[in-house]
Structures are given as C-alpha cells and as structure tokens.
Design a protein around this motif. Structure first.
Motif, PDB file in Angstrom:
ATOM      1  N   ILE A 288      36.873   5.139  31.256  1.00  0.00           N
ATOM      2  CA  ILE A 288      36.665   4.260  32.412  1.00  0.00           C
ATOM      3  C   ILE A 288      37.615   3.061  32.350  1.00  0.00           C
ATOM      4  O   ILE A 288      38.220   2.679  33.354  1.00  0.00           O
ATOM      5  CB  ILE A 288      35.190   3.810  32.493  1.00  0.00           C
ATOM      6  N   ARG A 289      37.756   2.477  31.174  1.00  0.00           N
ATOM      7  CA  ARG A 289      38.659   1.336  31.001  1.00  0.00           C
ATOM      8  C   ARG A 289      40.103   1.723  31.312  1.00  0.00           C
ATOM      9  O   ARG A 289      40.812   1.019  32.038  1.00  0.00           O
ATOM     10  CB  ARG A 289      38.565   0.789  29.575  1.00  0.00           C
ATOM     11  N   ILE A 290      40.524   2.872  30.808  1.00  0.00           N
ATOM     12  CA  ILE A 290      41.897   3.333  31.034  1.00  0.00           C
ATOM     13  C   ILE A 290      42.123   3.644  32.517  1.00  0.00           C
ATOM     14  O   ILE A 290      43.160   3.280  33.082  1.00  0.00           O
ATOM     15  CB  ILE A 290      42.214   4.545  30.141  1.00  0.00           C
ATOM     16  N   ALA A 291      41.162   4.276  33.150  1.00  0.00           N
ATOM     17  CA  ALA A 291      41.289   4.571  34.581  1.00  0.00           C
ATOM     18  C   ALA A 291      41.428   3.280  35.380  1.00  0.00           C
ATOM     19  O   ALA A 291      42.259   3.192  36.290  1.00  0.00           O
ATOM     20  CB  ALA A 291      40.087   5.377  35.062  1.00  0.00           C
ATOM     21  N   SER A 292      40.649   2.269  35.037  1.00  0.00           N
ATOM     22  CA  SER A 292      40.734   0.980  35.729  1.00  0.00           C
ATOM     23  C   SER A 292      42.108   0.351  35.533  1.00  0.00           C
ATOM     24  O   SER A 292      42.704  -0.168  36.481  1.00  0.00           O
ATOM     25  CB  SER A 292      39.654   0.017  35.219  1.00  0.00           C
ATOM     26  N   ALA A 293      42.612   0.407  34.300  1.00  0.00           N
ATOM     27  CA  ALA A 293      43.930  -0.175  34.008  1.00  0.00           C
ATOM     28  C   ALA A 293      45.030   0.559  34.766  1.00  0.00           C
ATOM     29  O   ALA A 293      45.909  -0.070  35.359  1.00  0.00           O
ATOM     30  CB  ALA A 293      44.200  -0.143  32.507  1.00  0.00           C
ATOM     31  N   VAL A 294      44.974   1.874  34.769  1.00  0.00           N
ATOM     32  CA  VAL A 294      45.988   2.667  35.488  1.00  0.00           C
ATOM     33  C   VAL A 294      45.925   2.347  36.972  1.00  0.00           C
ATOM     34  O   VAL A 294      46.949   2.132  37.624  1.00  0.00           O
ATOM     35  CB  VAL A 294      45.799   4.178  35.229  1.00  0.00           C
TER      36      VAL A 294
ATOM     37  N   THR B 241      37.578   5.459  42.220  1.00  0.00           N
ATOM     38  CA  THR B 241      36.587   6.499  41.927  1.00  0.00           C
ATOM     39  C   THR B 241      37.290   7.798  41.551  1.00  0.00           C
ATOM     40  O   THR B 241      36.964   8.420  40.532  1.00  0.00           O
ATOM     41  CB  THR B 241      35.649   6.726  43.128  1.00  0.00           C
ATOM     42  N   GLU B 242      38.265   8.208  42.347  1.00  0.00           N
ATOM     43  CA  GLU B 242      39.001   9.442  42.066  1.00  0.00           C
ATOM     44  C   GLU B 242      39.742   9.342  40.728  1.00  0.00           C
ATOM     45  O   GLU B 242      39.736  10.290  39.930  1.00  0.00           O
ATOM     46  CB  GLU B 242      39.985   9.719  43.201  1.00  0.00           C
ATOM     47  N   THR B 243      40.362   8.209  40.465  1.00  0.00           N
ATOM     48  CA  THR B 243      41.086   8.005  39.211  1.00  0.00           C
ATOM     49  C   THR B 243      40.128   8.067  38.026  1.00  0.00           C
ATOM     50  O   THR B 243      40.418   8.692  37.001  1.00  0.00           O
ATOM     51  CB  THR B 243      41.821   6.647  39.235  1.00  0.00           C
ATOM     52  N   THR B 244      38.973   7.438  38.166  1.00  0.00           N
ATOM     53  CA  THR B 244      37.985   7.433  37.080  1.00  0.00           C
ATOM     54  C   THR B 244      37.442   8.831  36.814  1.00  0.00           C
ATOM     55  O   THR B 244      37.336   9.253  35.661  1.00  0.00           O
ATOM     56  CB  THR B 244      36.828   6.469  37.414  1.00  0.00           C
ATOM     57  N   MET B 245      37.107   9.549  37.863  1.00  0.00           N
ATOM     58  CA  MET B 245      36.559  10.896  37.671  1.00  0.00           C
ATOM     59  C   MET B 245      37.611  11.819  37.062  1.00  0.00           C
ATOM     60  O   MET B 245      37.290  12.695  36.243  1.00  0.00           O
ATOM     61  CB  MET B 245      36.004  11.442  38.982  1.00  0.00           C
ATOM     62  N   ALA B 246      38.888  11.628  37.401  1.00  0.00           N
ATOM     63  CA  ALA B 246      39.962  12.419  36.800  1.00  0.00           C
ATOM     64  C   ALA B 246      40.088  12.099  35.311  1.00  0.00           C
ATOM     65  O   ALA B 246      40.286  12.997  34.483  1.00  0.00           O
ATOM     66  CB  ALA B 246      41.286  12.157  37.517  1.00  0.00           C
TER      67      ALA B 246
END
Length: 195
Positions: A162-168, A179-184
């Motif tokens: 989740i942290r990495i998805a938020s940073a990306v 949401t899509e980035t986090t689920m991926a």
C-alpha cells in the motif's frame, strides 16, 4: 433525551474534524514549524484548552486523518467473513476502504506530503503504521491460526504494498487511480500469500 448522546458524539466528531482540517491547512500554507496550537485553535474557533481535549499536539491533529483510516481498515478487516483467508480478507478490506473514501482528495495528498517533509510527522506516521501492522498481525494469527512470524510478514507485506502504491501514484503515475494502483500492487503478492 435519547438523542443527546448521539448529538454530543456528533458535535465531538465535528470539532475533531474542524481542528484536523485547520491544522492541515495552516501547516500546508505556513509550514509545520511556523504554526502554533493557538493558531489552529483560532481557525477551528475553539479555545486552546478545548484543542487539548482532542489532541496532544499539532502533529497529533495533522495525523488524525491517517489514524482514522487505520481504524476503519481494522474494522473492515475484522468484519470480513471467516471463510476468507487472511490475505483475501486484507485485500477485500482495503478495496472496501478505498471505495468508502474514494480517490484521494487534496487533504490526503497534503497530509502525505507534509509527513514526508517533517521529521516529527514522519515519526508519528511510522509509529502509527507500526501499531497497525502489529494489530493486523495479531488478528491474522487469530483468524488463520498462523504462526506469529508468518502473520507479521503478511501484515508487513500488505502495508508495504500500500505504501509503495501510494508513492508510485504520487510521484510517478497518476494516469490511473490510486485504487487501481493499490490493487495492482497487492495483486503482485497474491502468489506468495494465496490470493
């Protein structure tokens, strides 16, 4: 008479939210070190004493939104059906939470960026995430009968994704929603945790 406790709790929640928003906006505008508790209280239209009934300091007020999300994630995870594995329950809880909050608003982006720039906010964020990881690990161990080490790894991997998805999403790729980035990002861990 029965509506009084409900009204009182709503008023407290409204005051807490007003203080949080005042702290967030003042600090975003003037910088963490240049904002006092008194200034936050003035903008929230409360006394300094009332401020301390809700928060211990200005860092506590700024991080309230994140801590509220942690609380909601735990609630959603604990409410998932027992038939789901721990990993499935985590993924579904995250998805429900993101649907509830929707795509990030200006406040979320401000809070994340503020936490990255100010050591006291970053320290508080890390402490909050550590506490969330421990609670999730305890719940995972109880839910699946997992050994403590595996439960901690699972909780840590979940929060790291989740942290990495938020940073990306913040730094590199806002072409798709958070949401899509986090689920991926979470899907990348499915092979390891049995999604």
């Amino acid at each position: 008479m029965t509506s009084t406790p409900g009204l009182r709790e709503r008023k407290k929640a409204e005051t807490r939210q007003a203080v949080y928003k005042a702290a967030l906006h003042l600090i975003a505008e003037h910088g963490f070190d240049n904002v006092t508790v008194e200034a936050i209280a003035d903008v929230a239209n409360i006394s300094r004493r009332t401020f301390f009934n809700y928060f211990t300091d200005k860092a506590d007020a700024v991080m309230y939104g994140e801590e509220e999300r942690h609380r909601r994630l735990l609630e959603k995870f604990r409410a998932r059906p027992a038939s789901e594995s721990g990993w499935q329950a985590l993924r579904h809880a995250a998805e429900e939470l993101m649907e509830e909050y929707g795509e990030p608003d200006r406040e979320w982006v401000l809070r994340v960026r503020l936490a990255r720039r100010h050591p006291s906010l970053l320290a508080r964020q890390l402490a909050g995430t550590g506490a969330l990881e421990r609670e999730l690990a305890q719940d995972l161990a109880a839910r699946d009968g997992e050994e403590v080490l595996r439960a901690r790894v699972l909780a840590g991997a979940f929060l790291a994704a989740i942290r990495i998805a938020s940073a990306v999403w913040l730094e590199e790729d806002q072409s798709r929603g958070l949401t899509e980035t986090t689920m991926a990002a979470l899907a990348e861990l499915d092979p390891a945790f049995g999604g």
